[in-house]
Design a protein around this motif. Structure first.
Motif, PDB file in Angstrom:
ATOM      1  N   ASN A 118      12.039  17.108  -5.677  1.00  0.00           N
ATOM      2  CA  ASN A 118      11.322  18.268  -5.160  1.00  0.00           C
ATOM      3  C   ASN A 118      10.170  18.609  -6.093  1.00  0.00           C
ATOM      4  OD1 ASN A 118      13.000  18.675  -2.963  1.00  0.00           O
ATOM      5  ND2 ASN A 118      14.411  19.916  -4.142  1.00  0.00           N
TER       6      ASN A 118
ATOM      7  N   ASN B  92       7.955  21.700  -7.462  1.00  0.00           N
ATOM      8  CA  ASN B  92       7.894  23.151  -7.587  1.00  0.00           C
ATOM      9  C   ASN B  92       6.464  23.535  -7.920  1.00  0.00           C
ATOM     10  OD1 ASN B  92      10.666  23.528  -7.164  1.00  0.00           O
ATOM     11  ND2 ASN B  92      11.077  23.002  -9.280  1.00  0.00           N
TER      12      ASN B  92
ATOM     13  N   THR C  93       8.133  24.622   3.921  1.00  0.00           N
ATOM     14  CA  THR C  93       8.736  24.400   2.599  1.00  0.00           C
ATOM     15  C   THR C  93      10.252  24.291   2.709  1.00  0.00           C
ATOM     16  OG1 THR C  93       8.933  26.773   2.167  1.00  0.00           O
ATOM     17  CG2 THR C  93       6.920  25.692   1.424  1.00  0.00           C
TER      18      THR C  93
ATOM     19  N   TYR D 197      11.114  29.042  -0.739  1.00  0.00           N
ATOM     20  CA  TYR D 197       9.997  29.728  -1.378  1.00  0.00           C
ATOM     21  C   TYR D 197      10.469  31.077  -1.882  1.00  0.00           C
ATOM     22  CZ  TYR D 197       9.353  32.789   2.687  1.00  0.00           C
ATOM     23  OH  TYR D 197       9.539  33.716   3.670  1.00  0.00           O
TER      24      TYR D 197
ATOM     25  N   THR E 129       9.113  25.343  -3.169  1.00  0.00           N
ATOM     26  CA  THR E 129       9.873  24.123  -3.380  1.00  0.00           C
ATOM     27  C   THR E 129       9.516  23.196  -2.232  1.00  0.00           C
ATOM     28  OG1 THR E 129      11.669  25.340  -4.421  1.00  0.00           O
ATOM     29  CG2 THR E 129      12.162  23.118  -3.682  1.00  0.00           C
TER      30      THR E 129
ATOM     31  N   ASN F 254       6.034  21.257 -12.216  1.00  0.00           N
ATOM     32  CA  ASN F 254       6.861  20.204 -12.799  1.00  0.00           C
ATOM     33  C   ASN F 254       6.269  19.631 -14.086  1.00  0.00           C
ATOM     34  OD1 ASN F 254       8.600  20.498 -10.700  1.00  0.00           O
ATOM     35  ND2 ASN F 254       7.789  18.790  -9.533  1.00  0.00           N
TER      36      ASN F 254
END
Length: 150
Positions: free
Chosen positions: A62, A64, A94, A97, A116, A145
């Motif tokens: 995922n 972010n 998404t 969120y 996400t 990330n």
């Protein structure tokens, strides 16, 4: 006592990194003590086990991201309607969120979401839909990330 001479200047962030460091120290001690066969066998077994853990425990991929939306609002009575529209567009594109911040000013609305996403195409869909629905919208996104932690 032999391990007390090792001093790390860089902080270890992942447990896996620490395991590899101790494996390297163990191999060095084993080979230094002329225990070649047990050291090689134990090292191979440990590396196979660590590889199996890494292969079977793949992390979720995922993304972010922080998404900040800045929009000029001519009519103050429409701010709630705009916020609801933003929530709807983001919710449908998404995995999850979280609304983190809302700034309401005289002629503008600034909203920050933590998203996400399963892939970057979802972000592109959000941007296209927002630009189509709200002309003149300003969008900023920050990939969470790869931001270094303090």
């Amino acid at each position: 006592g032999a391990l007390s001479i090792v001093r790390f200047r860089t902080p270890i962030k992942e447990p896996e990194e620490l395991a590899y460091l101790f494996l390297a120290i163990g191999i060095g001690l084993g080979l230094g003590a002329n225990q070649t066969i047990p050291t090689v066998v134990a090292s191979l077994v440990i590396l196979i086990i660590m590889s199996a853990f890494k292969f079977f425990n793949k992390k979720d991929i995922n993304k972010n991201m922080f998404l900040t939306i800045d929009y000029e609002v001519k009519d103050d009575s429409k701010k709630n309607e705009i916020l609801n529209s933003l929530n709807a567009i983001i919710a449908e594109n998404t995995k999850g969120y979280d609304l983190r911040r809302v700034d309401v000013r005289e002629n503008s609305l600034e909203v920050t979401f933590m998203l996400t996403l399963s892939n970057l195409e979802a972000l592109q869909n959000i941007i296209k839909k927002l630009e189509k629905k709200f002309s003149g919208i300003k969008i900023t996104y920050l990939d969470q990330n790869h931001v270094p932690s303090i």
